[in-house]
Design a protein around this motif. Structure first.
Motif: not given
Length: 120
Positions: A53, A73, A87
């Motif tokens: 991430k 995300m 996303f």
């Protein structure tokens, strides 16, 4: 290394390969990520999700200049050393469902993640 005309952005992150603390694990993962990591190694594998991430965030930030929370995300990891960040929210030209793919590797006491976003 590549020609700058082919690359839109790069993301790199390196973290200690130790396990996440339970509270951090719950703060940076969502229920689908936790379900995928159930078991004895969940907190250790959670570090890969954290790093992925961070890596994807850095790559998208270079293009959007937008700060995103960890919930923006969802990350899936593969035992073969790859990860995919999807996303959940829009950010610049990225729309929900768009993905950033990357790789991870353990290097000594560290886990490293990387991605390169190429121009179409």
């Amino acid at each position: 290394m590549a020609r700058s005309g082919r690359i839109r952005a790069v993301g790199i992150d390196v973290e200690q390969a130790d396990s996440l603390k339970q509270g951090v694990y719950e703060a940076i993962t969502n229920k689908d990520e936790r379900r995928a990591l159930e078991g004895d190694d969940a907190l250790r594998l959670g570090k890969i999700i954290f790093s992925a991430k961070e890596c994807a965030y850095k790559a998208q930030y270079a293009l959007t200049q937008k700060y995103l929370p960890f919930s923006a995300m969802s990350v899936a990891i593969d035992a073969g050393g790859t990860w995919r960040a999807t996303f959940n929210v829009p950010s610049g030209d990225f729309r929900p469902g768009d993905v950033i793919d990357g790789r991870f590797s353990y290097v000594g006491a560290f886990v490293a993640t990387a991605t390169v976003l190429f121009r179409p």
